[in-house]
Design a protein around this motif. Sequence first.
Motif, PDB file in Angstrom:
ATOM      1  N   SER A   8     -14.385  -7.518  18.270  1.00  0.00           N
ATOM      2  CA  SER A   8     -14.828  -6.130  18.123  1.00  0.00           C
ATOM      3  C   SER A   8     -15.365  -5.582  19.443  1.00  0.00           C
ATOM      4  O   SER A   8     -15.023  -4.469  19.851  1.00  0.00           O
ATOM      5  CB  SER A   8     -15.911  -6.013  17.053  1.00  0.00           C
ATOM      6  N   GLN A  48     -21.794   1.675  15.255  1.00  0.00           N
ATOM      7  CA  GLN A  48     -21.037   1.996  14.045  1.00  0.00           C
ATOM      8  C   GLN A  48     -20.329   0.758  13.485  1.00  0.00           C
ATOM      9  O   GLN A  48     -20.288   0.562  12.270  1.00  0.00           O
ATOM     10  CB  GLN A  48     -20.018   3.099  14.324  1.00  0.00           C
ATOM     11  N   GLN A  49     -19.781  -0.083  14.360  1.00  0.00           N
ATOM     12  CA  GLN A  49     -19.123  -1.304  13.906  1.00  0.00           C
ATOM     13  C   GLN A  49     -20.127  -2.243  13.250  1.00  0.00           C
ATOM     14  O   GLN A  49     -19.843  -2.839  12.212  1.00  0.00           O
ATOM     15  CB  GLN A  49     -18.419  -2.010  15.069  1.00  0.00           C
ATOM     16  N   PHE A  51     -22.915  -1.376  11.777  1.00  0.00           N
ATOM     17  CA  PHE A  51     -23.295  -0.760  10.504  1.00  0.00           C
ATOM     18  C   PHE A  51     -22.229  -1.045   9.447  1.00  0.00           C
ATOM     19  O   PHE A  51     -22.529  -1.449   8.326  1.00  0.00           O
ATOM     20  CB  PHE A  51     -23.482   0.748  10.708  1.00  0.00           C
ATOM     21  N   LYS A  52     -20.962  -0.850   9.842  1.00  0.00           N
ATOM     22  CA  LYS A  52     -19.843  -1.095   8.930  1.00  0.00           C
ATOM     23  C   LYS A  52     -19.800  -2.567   8.488  1.00  0.00           C
ATOM     24  O   LYS A  52     -19.647  -2.868   7.309  1.00  0.00           O
ATOM     25  CB  LYS A  52     -18.536  -0.724   9.620  1.00  0.00           C
ATOM     26  N   ASP A  53     -19.959  -3.484   9.450  1.00  0.00           N
ATOM     27  CA  ASP A  53     -19.947  -4.906   9.128  1.00  0.00           C
ATOM     28  C   ASP A  53     -21.109  -5.285   8.215  1.00  0.00           C
ATOM     29  O   ASP A  53     -20.961  -6.093   7.307  1.00  0.00           O
ATOM     30  CB  ASP A  53     -20.004  -5.748  10.403  1.00  0.00           C
ATOM     31  N   GLN A  55     -22.540  -3.392   5.960  1.00  0.00           N
ATOM     32  CA  GLN A  55     -22.296  -2.895   4.605  1.00  0.00           C
ATOM     33  C   GLN A  55     -21.321  -3.781   3.845  1.00  0.00           C
ATOM     34  O   GLN A  55     -21.363  -3.823   2.623  1.00  0.00           O
ATOM     35  CB  GLN A  55     -21.731  -1.468   4.665  1.00  0.00           C
ATOM     36  N   GLN A  56     -20.468  -4.484   4.561  1.00  0.00           N
ATOM     37  CA  GLN A  56     -19.470  -5.341   3.915  1.00  0.00           C
ATOM     38  C   GLN A  56     -20.053  -6.666   3.462  1.00  0.00           C
ATOM     39  O   GLN A  56     -19.414  -7.402   2.727  1.00  0.00           O
ATOM     40  CB  GLN A  56     -18.296  -5.592   4.858  1.00  0.00           C
TER      41      GLN A  56
END
Length: 57
Positions: A8, A48-49, A51-53, A55-56
Amino acid sequence: MNKHIEKSLEAIARKHLFLDTLKTRNSSEDFEEQSIWSIKKALEAAYQQGFKDGQQQ
């Protein structure tokens, strides 16, 4: 650091900082000049990456 994070960060570095690699080469190639706006975009993308990771999970 795990492989997902490394991939990433390298993708972000290529897209926003135009860097081929984040690996240390122990030469003058390890030093790059970057604009503030490109650093800001790279930091925003990394945030943002993350944050996205998060949430998963």
